[in-house]
Design an enzyme around this catalytic site. Structure first.
Site, PDB file in Angstrom:
ATOM      1  N   LYS A 201      41.500 -59.104  74.218  1.00  0.00           N
ATOM      2  CA  LYS A 201      40.722 -58.562  75.340  1.00  0.00           C
ATOM      3  C   LYS A 201      41.633 -57.825  76.316  1.00  0.00           C
ATOM      4  O   LYS A 201      42.857 -57.909  76.223  1.00  0.00           O
ATOM      5  CB  LYS A 201      39.974 -59.703  76.051  1.00  0.00           C
TER       6      LYS A 201
HETATM    7  C1  LIG Z   1      35.328 -62.072  72.753  1.00  0.00           C
HETATM    8  C2  LIG Z   1      33.954 -62.223  73.249  1.00  0.00           C
HETATM    9  C3  LIG Z   1      33.384 -63.483  73.526  1.00  0.00           C
HETATM   10  C4  LIG Z   1      33.969 -64.801  73.088  1.00  0.00           C
HETATM   11  O1  LIG Z   1      35.169 -65.139  73.547  1.00  0.00           O
HETATM   12  P1  LIG Z   1      36.227 -66.013  72.714  1.00  0.00           P
HETATM   13  O2  LIG Z   1      37.315 -66.214  73.698  1.00  0.00           O
HETATM   14  O3  LIG Z   1      36.635 -65.201  71.533  1.00  0.00           O
HETATM   15  O4  LIG Z   1      35.560 -67.281  72.345  1.00  0.00           O
HETATM   16  C5  LIG Z   1      32.126 -63.515  74.112  1.00  0.00           C
HETATM   17  N1  LIG Z   1      31.443 -62.399  74.392  1.00  0.00           N
HETATM   18  C6  LIG Z   1      31.933 -61.180  74.105  1.00  0.00           C
HETATM   19  C7  LIG Z   1      31.106 -59.988  74.463  1.00  0.00           C
HETATM   20  C8  LIG Z   1      33.186 -61.044  73.504  1.00  0.00           C
HETATM   21  O5  LIG Z   1      33.646 -59.831  73.189  1.00  0.00           O
END
Ligand SMILES: *Cc1c(COP(=O)(O)O)cnc(C)c1O
Length: 443
Positions: A201
């Site tokens: 992210k």
């Molecule tokens: C990455 C993501 C998540 C989940 O997060 P994790 O840390 O991978 O569990 C939730 N919502 C969106 C839109 C994402 O891109």
């Protein structure tokens, strides 16, 4: 005919991108300060503690502008706890876009709830405010809003719908940490926001998630759900107080303290680093202004909104301006020029067999119908924009630094392919039925 100089690389011409610099894309930026913070946790044997995590939460809440921040082992857990925090339970429904990562919606099943998908707007790629209201029923409890690929959702209109129907609003800020909508920080509009901070992210600390809210009850319910060691005398809610010291959810959701330690360091530099990303990405799109077939997926910053850290940036593709060239063939030609491009975005969740047919828990019917009083997910054909979005989107390079000479080469690759689209039509295989992917992250 094109001259040799401008011939497409896929047809044997020179590549548009000749300078390769991995550091342009490398993320996150890790310095000695991150390393020392992580080593300190390891050397103290404090990996499973909460001292660093609580400091991270306090600093995060201050930065976010909310009263509370609660750290989780990942964003999925933070989202599930946000849903529980809002009181979503057996027989309830949430409304969520189909074009998102699965964790925006699927945790509702484990709460005994169901999901009803709404369509997206073709320009923002976020929840279409006009496609929500007719889906609301007596058991609809919340709207999950995703600021998709960094683009702020139309919060004014979505909040108006939520208020009219007394629904909770949960913001999934996993793509847009630190972004703004009309001058105000994303994650402060809903009753609660949850976000991933995993390594792919824009706010990247390793596995981790964060829940933020101003609402004491939501915060306490989220804490009680999966943070047993902190579910103690400090909890004020009368009902919750009776069950202290064990987790209501039966889950353990504590953040690993190497993540919190790195998070504290990343937070200090995050705003400055994403400002550079915004400068780089806006420059890329400015260079492509007016090129046929290609439209930026971005907001006008003059209105006080922005694209946060431009998580997994994409463009909007107009095949009709390029003689009908498929986005699959377009992307292939851009890659041949030495740039980065793939067709599509997330594939629509409402068409995945886990949503259409799978009986996860043994209810003798698809789990999406197990808890709901009405058939929530009309399938193929129910969400026209979501079902076509793969054919009208493509990924673009995610520049982490403002280096104009390199960005210009990548923009030139996209421009060159668009301007020579006619030469690609002859051997265009077309788009397959499944453009895009179920998720983006690759280690
Ligand atoms: C990455 C993501 C998540 C989940 O997060 P994790 O840390 O991978 O569990 C939730 N919502 C969106 C839109 C994402 O891109």
């Amino acid at each position: 005919m094109s001259t040799a100089q401008s011939q497409l690389a896929i047809h044997g011409g020179p590549k548009a991108v000749t300078i390769h610099d991995e550091s342009l894309f490398h993320w996150p930026i890790i310095t000695q300060e991150d390393e020392e913070a992580a080593l300190d946790v390891l050397r103290r044997g404090a990996m499973s503690g909460t001292d660093v995590t609580v400091q991270f939460e306090e600093e995060f809440a201050r930065w976010q502008g909310t009263r509370y921040a609660l750290a989780f082992n990942n964003g999925t857990a933070a989202l599930q706890a946000a849903m529980f925090g809002c009181g979503i339970g057996v027989g309830d429904e949430i409304i969520c876009p189909s074009i998102t990562y699965w964790a925006s919606a699927l945790p509702c099943f484990s709460l005994g709830a169901s999901v009803l998908f709404a369509d997206i707007d073709p320009d923002t790629l976020c929840l279409d405010p006009d496609d929500i209201e007719h889906r609301i029923g007596p058991r609809t409890k919340a709207i999950v809003v995703v600021h998709y690929l960094g683009h702020p959702a139309d919060m004014d209109r979505i909040l108006a719908v939520a208020e009219r129907h007394n629904l909770k609003v949960i913001e999934d800020v996993s793509h847009a940490q630190g972004g703004l909508y009309k001058g105000r920080k994303l994650g402060t509009f809903g009753h609660v926001a949850a976000m991933s901070l995993m390594a792919g992210k824009s706010f990247a600390i390793g596995e981790g998630g964060m829940l933020v809210t101003d609402d004491r009850t939501i915060y306490e319910r989220a804490l009680a759900f999966g943070h047993y060691e902190r579910y103690d005398e400090r909890v004020q809610d009368g009902w919750l107080r009776a069950y202290r010291h064990l987790p209501l959810g039966g889950y353990k959701y504590r953040m690993h303290q190497v993540s919190s330690a790195v998070g504290r360091v990343q937070l200090k530099y995050y705003d400055q680093r994403i400002a550079e990303i915004r400068r780089a990405m806006n420059y890329f799109w400015d260079l492509l202004e007016g090129v046929p077939g290609l439209q930026a997926h971005r907001v006008r910053e003059e209105e006080g909104s922005n694209m946060a850290g431009w998580y997994a940036p994409h463009g909007l593709y107009k095949a009709e301006e390029l003689g009908g060239l498929s986005v699959t063939r377009f992307a292939e030609a851009v890659r041949a020029e030495g740039s980065i491009c793939s067709p599509g975005v997330n594939r629509p969740l409402h068409l995945h067999p886990l949503l259409t047919e799978c009986d996860v828990y043994g209810h003798d019917r698809p789990t999406r119908l197990a808890f709901a009083e009405r058939d929530l997910v009309r399938l193929q054909g129910s969400l026209p924009v979501s079902e076509q979005v793969g054919r009208r989107t493509f990924s673009i390079p995610w520049f982490k630094h403002y280096r104009p000479a390199l960005i210009e080469q990548h923009a030139a690759a996209f421009r060159k392919v668009a301007e020579h689209a006619a030469e690609l039509l002859a051997d265009d295989p077309g788009d397959g039925p499944d453009v895009g992917g179920w998720h983006f992250y690759r280690a």
